[in-house]
Motif scaffolding. Structure first.
Motif, PDB file in Angstrom:
ATOM      1  N   ASN A  59      87.916  31.063   5.259  1.00  0.00           N
ATOM      2  CA  ASN A  59      86.673  31.495   5.922  1.00  0.00           C
ATOM      3  C   ASN A  59      85.678  30.358   6.086  1.00  0.00           C
ATOM      4  O   ASN A  59      84.476  30.513   5.921  1.00  0.00           O
ATOM      5  CB  ASN A  59      86.017  32.640   5.146  1.00  0.00           C
ATOM      6  CG  ASN A  59      86.858  33.896   5.171  1.00  0.00           C
ATOM      7  OD1 ASN A  59      87.669  34.093   6.081  1.00  0.00           O
ATOM      8  ND2 ASN A  59      86.703  34.744   4.177  1.00  0.00           N
ATOM      9  N   GLY A  60      86.183  29.201   6.444  1.00  0.00           N
ATOM     10  CA  GLY A  60      85.298  28.061   6.643  1.00  0.00           C
ATOM     11  C   GLY A  60      85.787  26.880   5.826  1.00  0.00           C
ATOM     12  O   GLY A  60      86.821  26.930   5.152  1.00  0.00           O
ATOM     13  N   ASN A  61      85.034  25.808   5.868  1.00  0.00           N
ATOM     14  CA  ASN A  61      85.410  24.606   5.131  1.00  0.00           C
ATOM     15  C   ASN A  61      85.141  24.791   3.650  1.00  0.00           C
ATOM     16  O   ASN A  61      84.046  25.183   3.250  1.00  0.00           O
ATOM     17  CB  ASN A  61      84.621  23.396   5.657  1.00  0.00           C
ATOM     18  CG  ASN A  61      84.995  23.053   7.084  1.00  0.00           C
ATOM     19  OD1 ASN A  61      86.141  23.248   7.492  1.00  0.00           O
ATOM     20  ND2 ASN A  61      84.041  22.552   7.842  1.00  0.00           N
ATOM     21  N   ILE A  62      86.154  24.515   2.842  1.00  0.00           N
ATOM     22  CA  ILE A  62      85.983  24.576   1.391  1.00  0.00           C
ATOM     23  C   ILE A  62      85.089  23.418   0.969  1.00  0.00           C
ATOM     24  O   ILE A  62      85.373  22.245   1.244  1.00  0.00           O
ATOM     25  CB  ILE A  62      87.341  24.494   0.678  1.00  0.00           C
ATOM     26  CG1 ILE A  62      88.224  25.695   1.060  1.00  0.00           C
ATOM     27  CG2 ILE A  62      87.149  24.424  -0.833  1.00  0.00           C
ATOM     28  CD1 ILE A  62      87.675  27.025   0.608  1.00  0.00           C
ATOM     29  N   GLN A  63      83.981  23.722   0.313  1.00  0.00           N
ATOM     30  CA  GLN A  63      83.044  22.687  -0.139  1.00  0.00           C
ATOM     31  C   GLN A  63      83.355  22.200  -1.537  1.00  0.00           C
ATOM     32  O   GLN A  63      82.924  21.121  -1.929  1.00  0.00           O
ATOM     33  CB  GLN A  63      81.608  23.211  -0.088  1.00  0.00           C
ATOM     34  CG  GLN A  63      81.080  23.428   1.320  1.00  0.00           C
ATOM     35  CD  GLN A  63      79.610  23.793   1.311  1.00  0.00           C
ATOM     36  OE1 GLN A  63      79.049  24.138   0.278  1.00  0.00           O
ATOM     37  NE2 GLN A  63      78.980  23.743   2.471  1.00  0.00           N
ATOM     38  N   GLY A  64      84.058  22.978  -2.300  1.00  0.00           N
ATOM     39  CA  GLY A  64      84.375  22.558  -3.662  1.00  0.00           C
ATOM     40  C   GLY A  64      85.030  23.679  -4.432  1.00  0.00           C
ATOM     41  O   GLY A  64      85.407  24.721  -3.878  1.00  0.00           O
ATOM     42  N   TYR A  65      85.162  23.447  -5.720  1.00  0.00           N
ATOM     43  CA  TYR A  65      85.830  24.404  -6.592  1.00  0.00           C
ATOM     44  C   TYR A  65      85.045  24.534  -7.892  1.00  0.00           C
ATOM     45  O   TYR A  65      84.329  23.617  -8.312  1.00  0.00           O
ATOM     46  CB  TYR A  65      87.260  23.952  -6.919  1.00  0.00           C
ATOM     47  CG  TYR A  65      88.165  23.903  -5.705  1.00  0.00           C
ATOM     48  CD1 TYR A  65      88.887  25.013  -5.301  1.00  0.00           C
ATOM     49  CD2 TYR A  65      88.282  22.740  -4.946  1.00  0.00           C
ATOM     50  CE1 TYR A  65      89.707  24.970  -4.191  1.00  0.00           C
ATOM     51  CE2 TYR A  65      89.101  22.684  -3.830  1.00  0.00           C
ATOM     52  CZ  TYR A  65      89.807  23.807  -3.457  1.00  0.00           C
ATOM     53  OH  TYR A  65      90.611  23.767  -2.361  1.00  0.00           O
ATOM     54  N   LYS A  66      85.194  25.689  -8.516  1.00  0.00           N
ATOM     55  CA  LYS A  66      84.635  25.920  -9.847  1.00  0.00           C
ATOM     56  C   LYS A  66      85.799  26.162 -10.797  1.00  0.00           C
ATOM     57  O   LYS A  66      86.656  27.002 -10.526  1.00  0.00           O
ATOM     58  CB  LYS A  66      83.685  27.121  -9.853  1.00  0.00           C
ATOM     59  CG  LYS A  66      82.381  26.858  -9.130  1.00  0.00           C
ATOM     60  CD  LYS A  66      81.418  28.030  -9.268  1.00  0.00           C
ATOM     61  CE  LYS A  66      80.089  27.722  -8.579  1.00  0.00           C
ATOM     62  NZ  LYS A  66      79.137  28.854  -8.685  1.00  0.00           N
ATOM     63  N   ILE A  67      85.819  25.405 -11.876  1.00  0.00           N
ATOM     64  CA  ILE A  67      86.878  25.514 -12.855  1.00  0.00           C
ATOM     65  C   ILE A  67      86.272  26.161 -14.096  1.00  0.00           C
ATOM     66  O   ILE A  67      85.372  25.597 -14.733  1.00  0.00           O
ATOM     67  CB  ILE A  67      87.483  24.141 -13.193  1.00  0.00           C
ATOM     68  CG1 ILE A  67      88.130  23.534 -11.941  1.00  0.00           C
ATOM     69  CG2 ILE A  67      88.514  24.275 -14.294  1.00  0.00           C
ATOM     70  CD1 ILE A  67      87.235  22.689 -11.091  1.00  0.00           C
TER      71      ILE A  67
END
Length: 1512
Positions: A1025-1033
């Motif tokens: 749903n759009g550009n992935i800006q980052g991740y949460k671990i």
């Protein structure tokens, strides 16, 4: 034309006439006040077309004003075109080809009819061209988007309204430009020329003005290399409106082919580029040659080699090689070589002389940078050594000074220094990255390291490079932390969205932790915002959470545009502000009521309301109309409302009101969002009075033959102040107009009529009076008789289905008998099924009625009804109930509640809601309808709908929406009758949605004891749903998520991360979620990983017990942090001062396994203080826990017992003693220590002897046969063990020898055995002469040997000598400056293989014990002349005998050729024990080898005496 007939003049001449009119049912007002009395007609002017009028005329003479004429019939004037143009025309450029035009309708008085729409016309401003027209066919639409215009062009625009009669006047012309566009033509006459090796000069003229399409903001000069078109150099030049423009681009690459071009730009963007031109920057001196190296190095010659320069900067014409003796310029020689030569052999050198050799490339512009190196002739260069002594100083936020001592230069000069560093988290596991390189500074001893990150830990190391290669790295420097600095960048991707009517939602990408430049705890964000339309002050919001990505700014003005910026800050200061973003709060309900609300009663049923508009700042949107709320104040009636559509009508006539009733009236404005604030306090106005209604509940409670008492109640509709009542009565059969009339006061409620005829029927009428006159009478009949009774109840109640609606029904009945007294009224009661109570609907229904309309019922509800009649005597019983009757369904009264709309994908939204309240459904709910439309100024965008036919559904998805558009969504519930009112509109921005799925294929790998590496795949592309800006671990220790869960945010779309600073050897669970600009996606399923083992912590405690002069027990606790699987422990102890002749013994004991955490030490010296150190081991040893303890009696312990005597009997030995000094506390018991003659060490033999005892008997069965024993006694109290008593005399445990132990029997058996052995040996020789036998004195290990020793007379328990689960190391170290003496060795003893291997004190070894012997490392303090390399004999019991000089000196048989053995450590190789045992360690003062016995009882052996450790 109005005409009339002249009236009667009242006997006084008419002075003038007055003409009044009523417009659209409004109150009468004087229109002509002085009409000539001679006239009987007049032309009435000043009227408004398309309105209705009534007229009336009155004459005035000297007496006054006469009566008004009868009103004329209502006259509708014909429509005329609007007489005024629309007002407040506003035009604003919306795009570069469109203009938005808005206006307000003409004043209502100028409409001259019902407006049908508007005509908009426009043309180019200042030109006489024809108009273009737009027809807006709805009077409700007061805006128009004019499209397809010319870019950046001024237009004049006019608007006119029209009605059914035609087009009105056009407004005054307004002018407006379309917005700027980008230029559509490039600059002209572009010329470019290379000025030097790095600069290109441009000249050009502007594009034609008509192609600029806006305000010329300047020009951009472009240059890009032919081989790298993506690296464009851009220089912006301000516009010069006078002729030819010029500019240049500098800092280009030398001697490089470039394409050049020029473009013009306006505010919206860049225009087209001019045609690219190819040219070269000019030639320049070359850069340095590369990879200078030396080969074939001889005494008088060497070969030098190099590579072409990386930066040729022209055509290489050759190379210059020069050399000179180091430091002697006069010896310089040079050679010029052709450009194809990359090596040269230098000859004629002096041997063993240091030379400086230089090489430089040449172009047509001259000689380039020189590359030099030093080398000694005849001495080939070598790899350099590592720099050393790294010292860091001058630490700033972004640099540090590194001082060092250069390493060995490798017999040539250093050409490069390389600095590497560990950044951030430091440790042996962290990677080193290159930070800085310096060339051509061979004598450097200090470097300034630039480009460091503020507030970051660094550790540096260096290497130096010469012509041969790179040196090893230096030792790492100390760890430093750069100073803090304000953030360098602003948060990125700042966007703002409408959150509500009073709030905006701002979102950004937070700074990564590498850009904090300071303490993370101090990092936060600051938002400033301000209104665009006012010069208002700037407001601030501070967010202290450094990981926050969004914030909702509350308490803003509704329907207002704001500008916002955001910056990051830390404890040092703030970073730069982001770009300005704009956002508008949502349209809301008006926050203020209409002003100046007034009310005026114009009749007994009408009130005229007027008001002023809501103040513009409080409108909060487009006013769609007004709502009038009113109710009768004193009657406690329900609140009613009337709606006035449109925002220009500001008056309304309330009609159909009750007469002479006080009303509370409020006015509110509404927008499409809902109702605003009602005006307060309510306006109070009373309608005018009128003639009253009839009195009610007329009854005759007392009837006689000649008199009647009548009672009544005031009218339900008094319509004014009741001034009195009139009672009129007559005989029923008399003349209708012959009434006897009586008037009474307003407070009278009864009257008695007398002198009546008996048994006669009379008609009574009662009426009330106000100042407007007498009202309608209430009539009733009564018979003058005394034979009366209560009426019978009504019967045959029915509710025709045809008369049933959603909120009313009709009840019909047949009256019962009146009981000779006429029925005065009926009472109807209603009950709501199933559980409602009976409620009285009305108790004043006319006595003549046989039906009643029941109203105010709830739709789709079942009811039962009943009726009773009332006459003068009283009430009848209630009638039989009707059958249940159900009202019809109606549209739902309420819309769905809690409607929320959230983005689901980039082109769909999810709508969720709660159903209406059950009581508001008004029928069977069939489903819901969702209406949605794109929010745009363009009136052509229609509303779409989606029907949800499932009444239990609570969510639905709207798909195929346009991206990056705002939508408005509202809902209704519907049943078979229709739809409910709409819900409050909800806005949503389409085009952004959080990821719909979690990352895939999570992998967790352990890197070290404190690090895990997490890797994953992004969510499926169709769910992002759009550009992935980052991740949460998300990660936490297993089984304690709430206490240990942490989150690491990765603000880059990378798919690996390292989790650091974890707990060693711990299971972790890890989840990963992706996020984009719209929010966080779901978490992945937890994935498990485990960190590796690390060194354990220190033992938790160290304690000592049973301390005597030579022994003690030491115990310790398991480490609080095991950090892995505990493999065992190491115990080291040593005296704090030398014990014998400057020798200090250090004993090391390794214990395998974790279950035993104690040790028995038996080789201490009285009065000596020892240092004990204990370490735990997993994969390596952890830190030590240490404590001091002094051997010997503690202060306050008992003295030594006295007079020790041992007597022998046939069954045992008896030890006797006398009590000594008890010490500071009473004696609590005794222990007996024993020393066998075959071991020589004292050990506890019997414990826990009662304090009252002075003797103890030991059975001979528990002693070894043939061994002599010495005994001593120790007293014990609460302070500890006391001093030992003097030893007793030695006494043998020998019993009578059986025949099989006599010497002659043994001799016979030995001879027999010898013969048998010889026979076996002969047989073996025949079968394998090459077979080798292992001799136990060779020093090689024997596996699985278990040794058990039995003492002489069988009186002692068999003592086991097995391998313990520990290793013992004993070393000597220097103390007090003395040299360690040579290590005594068992090699000094001469013993035979037979003695050592086959027998022990006359006892045959029945089982074997396995020992692995390993040489121990010798400490630095040990003398080299005491090191031995030979192994000990396999049987090491001899080491223990050496602790007693008597054994040492009495050893008779000597082993020939035995060398001195070294210090050894023994490791267990037998199976581990399963039963608890007491660990014993014995060491000697004269030997490096120590053996520790352990093991399980041998088969057939007896259990040792309790509390008595094995003797060794």
């Amino acid at each position: 034309m109005l005409s009339w007939v002249r009236p009667f003049d009242g006997n006084s001449p008419v002075l003038y006439y007055m003409v009044e009119l009523s417009e659209n049912n409004s109150p009468w007002k004087v229109h002509l006040s002085n009409v000539d009395p001679k006239m009987t007609d007049v032309t009435v002017s000043g009227l408004t077309p398309a309105r209705t009028y009534q007229f009336r005329v009155c004459a005035v003479n000297q007496v006054g004003k006469g009566q008004y004429s009868t009103e004329t019939s209502r006259l509708m004037l014909p429509e005329e075109p609007p007489s005024a143009p629309p007002k407040n025309i506003v035009a604003s450029g919306r795009t570069n080809q469109s203009i938005m035009v808005q206006w307000q309708p003409p004043p209502e008085s100028e409409h001259n009819g019902v407006l049908h729409g508007y005509i908009l016309r426009y043309r180019l401003a200042g030109l006489p061209g024809e108009y273009q027209y737009k027809n807006i066919t709805s009077a409700e639409i007061n805006y128009c988007l004019v499209k397809d215009l010319i870019i950046w062009t001024q237009y004049e625009i006019q608007v006119a309204s029209y009605n059914g009669a035609g087009l009105g006047a056009f407004s005054r012309a307004v002018t407006e430009y379309t917005l700027q566009g980008v230029p559509t033509a490039p600059p002209q006459n572009v010329q470019s020329e290379a000025v030097d090796s790095t600069t290109i000069q441009f000249q050009w003229t502007p594009p034609p003005q008509q192609f600029i399409n806006g305000i010329n903001q300047g020009y951009k000069l472009l240059a890009w290399p032919v081989d790298a078109p993506e690296t464009v150099t851009v220089v912006t030049i301000a516009p010069d409106f006078h002729g030819v423009h010029s500019g240049c681009i500098t800092n280009l690459k030398k001697f490089t082919a470039y394409y050049t071009s020029v473009l013009c730009f306006t505010t919206p963007g860049d225009g087209p580029q001019s045609t690219p031109q190819l040219l070269h920057t000019l030639e320049d001196k070359p850069g340095a040659v590369g990879h200078l190296s030396f080969t074939e190095i001889l005494d008088t010659s060497l070969k030098v080699s190099w590579q072409e320069p990386v930066e040729k900067n022209g055509i290489i014409t050759g190379y210059q090689v020069s050399w000179e003796v180091y430091g002697r310029n006069e010896s310089r020689l040079a050679r010029t070589l052709v450009n194809t030569t990359l090596e040269y052999k230098i000859t004629g050198l002096s041997s063993l002389t240091t030379y400086t050799i230089e090489v430089a490339a040449m172009t047509g512009k001259g000689t380039g940078l020189v590359t030099s190196s030093t080398i000694s002739s005849g001495v080939p260069p070598e790899l350099p050594g590592a720099p050393s002594n790294l010292v860091i100083s001058n630490i700033s936020p972004r640099s540090a000074t590194l001082q060092f001592r250069p390493g060995y230069d490798g017999k040539t000069s250093t050409s490069k220094w390389i600095v590497e560093g560990q950044v951030g988290v430091l440790g042996d596991e962290e990677e080193w990255v290159s930070l800085y390189e310096v060339e051509n500074e061979p004598d450097a001893q200090m470097l300034e390291i630039p480009s460091l990150t503020p507030y970051t830990y660094y550790r540096f190391r260096m290497r130096q490079v010469n012509v041969v290669g790179q040196s090893p790295f230096s030792q790492p420097s100390r760890v430093i932390q750069t100073l803090q600095a304000p953030p360098d960048v602003a948060p990125g991707s700042v966007t703002v969205r409408t959150a509500s009517e009073t709030s905006l939602w701002i979102r950004w990408v937070p700074l990564p932790d590498t850009q904090y430049n300071g303490n993370p705890e101090s990092v936060g964000y600051r938002i400033k915002f301000w209104r665009i339309d006012l010069q208002s002050s700037v407001l601030m919001k501070v967010i202290s959470d450094r990981l926050e990505r969004e914030y909702t700014i509350e308490d803003l003005e509704e329907w207002t545009e704001y500008e916002l910026q955001i910056q990051a800050f830390n404890a040092i200061g703030a970073g730069p502000w982001s770009q300005v973003v704009r956002g508008r709060t949502r349209e809301s309900v008006p926050s203020a009521p209409p002003e100046n609300v007034s009310a005026e009663a114009v009749s007994s049923t009408q009130i005229l309301l007027t008001w002023a508009a809501v103040p513009e700042p409080e409108q909060n949107g487009l006013i769609l109309g007004y709502k009038i709320l009113y109710r009768a104040k004193d009657l406690d009636s329900e609140l009613k409302s009337q709606i006035v559509r449109g925002n220009h009508t500001q008056s309304h006539l309330l009609a159909g009101l009750q007469k002479y009733v006080l009303y509370e009236i409020q006015v509110l404005a509404f927008t499409r969002i809902g109702d605003g604030v009602p005006s307060s306090p309510p306006v109070v106005e009373r309608t005018k009075d009128d003639a009253p209604g009839p009195p009610v509940r007329l009854v005759f409670p007392e009837v006689r033959l000649t008199s009647v008492r009548i009672v009544w109640q005031p009218p339900e509709e008094p319509n004014g102040i009741i001034l009195g009542y009139q009672i009129a009565y007559r005989l029923a059969n008399s003349s209708p107009n012959k009434f006897t009339t009586v008037e009474v006061g307003s407070t009278v409620r009864q009257f008695t009529a007398t002198d009546l005829n008996p048994e006669s029927a009379y008609i009574f009428r009662t009426s009330a009076k106000t100042r407007q006159g007498w009202g309608e009478p209430l009539e009733a009949t009564v018979i003058t008789t005394e034979k009366r009774e209560r009426p019978a109840p009504p019967r045959q109640l029915i509710t025709p289905q045809t008369e049933v609606s959603s909120q009313s029904l009709k009840l019909q009945w047949v009256p019962g008998s009146d009981g000779s007294s006429p029925v005065r009224y009926f009472t109807v009661q209603v009950r709501e099924l199933p559980n409602g109570e009976w409620q009285t609907y009305s108790s004043s229904i006319s006595h003549e009625a046989t039906s009643c309309i029941i109203e105010r019922l709830n739709p789709f509800t079942s009811y039962k009804l009943r009726v009773k009649a009332t006459n003068d005597i009283g009430d009848s019983d209630f009638s039989t109930e009707t059958e249940a009757v159900t009202t019809l369904q109606d549209v739902p009264g309420e819309p769905p509640s809690s409607v929320s709309v959230t983005p689901h994908t980039t082109s769909s939204v999810l709508v969720q809601w709660q159903p209406p309240k059950v009581e508001s459904l008004n029928g069977l709910l069939l489903g819901y309808r969702i209406y949605y439309r794109e929010l745009d100024y363009d009136p052509g965008s229609g509303t779409e709908s989606k029907t949800v036919k499932n009444p239990s559904a609570l969510r639905a998805e709207l798909t195929h929406l346009k991206k990056y558009k705002r939508y408005e969504v509202l809902m209704t519930a519907y049943n078979i009758i229709g739809e409910s009112p709409t819900s409050t509109p909800v806005e949503v921005f389409v085009g952004e949605a959080a990821p719909a799925m979690a990352p895939q294929n999570i992998q967790v790998n352990a890197l070290s004891a404190s690090q895990l590496e997490i890797a994953w795949d992004p969510p499926p592309a169709d769910s992002q749903n759009g550009n992935i800006q980052g991740y949460k671990i998300y990660y936490w220790e297993m089984d304690c998520q709430n206490d240990t869960e942490k989150v690491k945010v990765l603000f880059l779309p990378e798919t690996t991360v390292r989790l650091k600073n974890l707990t060693s050897h711990t299971k972790y669970l890890v989840c990963v979620s992706a996020f984009n600009a719209a929010g966080d996606g779901p978490r992945s399923s937890p994935k498990q990983g485990r960190t590796l083992q690390a060194a354990p912590g220190a033992p938790s405690f160290l304690a000592f017990s049973e301390i005597t002069c030579t022994t003690l027990n030491v115990s310790w606790g398991e480490p609080a942090a095991a950090n892995g699987i505990l493999q065992g422990y190491r115990v080291v102890y040593e005296p704090l001062a030398p014990v014998h002749a400057g020798v200090s013994k250090v004993v090391t004991v390794d214990i395998k396994g974790n279950w035993q955490r104690w040790l028995k030490v038996r080789d201490l010296v009285k009065g000596v203080t020892y240092l004990f150190r204990v370490q735990a081991r997993t994969i390596t040893y952890g830190p030590e826990l240490q404590a001091n303890i002094t051997a010997g009696p503690a202060k306050g312990s008992p003295g030594s017992p006295q007079e020790i005597q041992v007597t022998k009997s046939a069954s045992g030995l008896t030890v006797q003693w006398t009590e000594g000094d008890s010490g500071d506390k009473p004696t609590t018991g005794y222990i007996i220590e024993a020393r066998p003659s075959d071991e020589g060490l004292w050990d506890a033999f019997v414990k826990d002897i009662p304090p009252s005892a002075t003797s103890y008997t030991v059975s001979l069965d528990k002693l070894k046969q043939g061994v002599s024993y010495e005994f001593r006694v120790v007293a014990v109290n609460d302070f500890g063990y006391g001093a030992q008593s003097p030893p007793s005399a030695a006494i043998s445990a020998q019993t009578e020898t059986p025949f099989y132990e006599e010497w002659w029997f043994l001799l016979v058996m030995a001879l027999s055995s010898l013969i048998l052995i010889l026979l076996v040996a002969f047989a073996l020789v025949l079968h394998g002469q090459n077979k080798k036998y292992k001799n136990c004195s060779t020093g090689k290990s024997i596996s699985n040997v278990e040794e058990t020793v039995t003492l002489d007379n069988g009186g002692f328990t068999a003592l086991e000598l097995n391998s313990r689960h520990l290793n013992v190391k004993s070393t000597f170290s220097k103390k007090n400056g003395t040299r360690s003496p040579p290590r005594p060795s068992p090699g000094g003893l001469h013993y035979s293989d037979e003695d050592i291997c086959n027998k022990y004190n006359g006892a045959v070894l029945s089982e074997s014990v396995g020992l692995n012997e390993k040489p121990m490392e010798v400490s630095e303090s040990e003398a080299t002349d005491s090191d031995y390399e030979d192994e000990l004999p396999k049987h090491s019991f001899v080491n223990h005998y050496m602790s007693d000089p008597t054994y040492y000196n009495s050893w008779k048989r000597q082993q020939k050729g035995v060398k001195h053995p070294a210090s050894y450590r023994y490791e267990e190789c037998a199976a581990s024990e399963t039963e608890p045992y007491f660990q014993t360690v014995i060491t000697t003062q004269s030997s490096g080898g120590v053996y520790t016995p352990t093991g399980q009882p041998a088969p057939g052996s007896r259990t040792p005496v309790t509390g008595f450790s094995s003797f060794v």
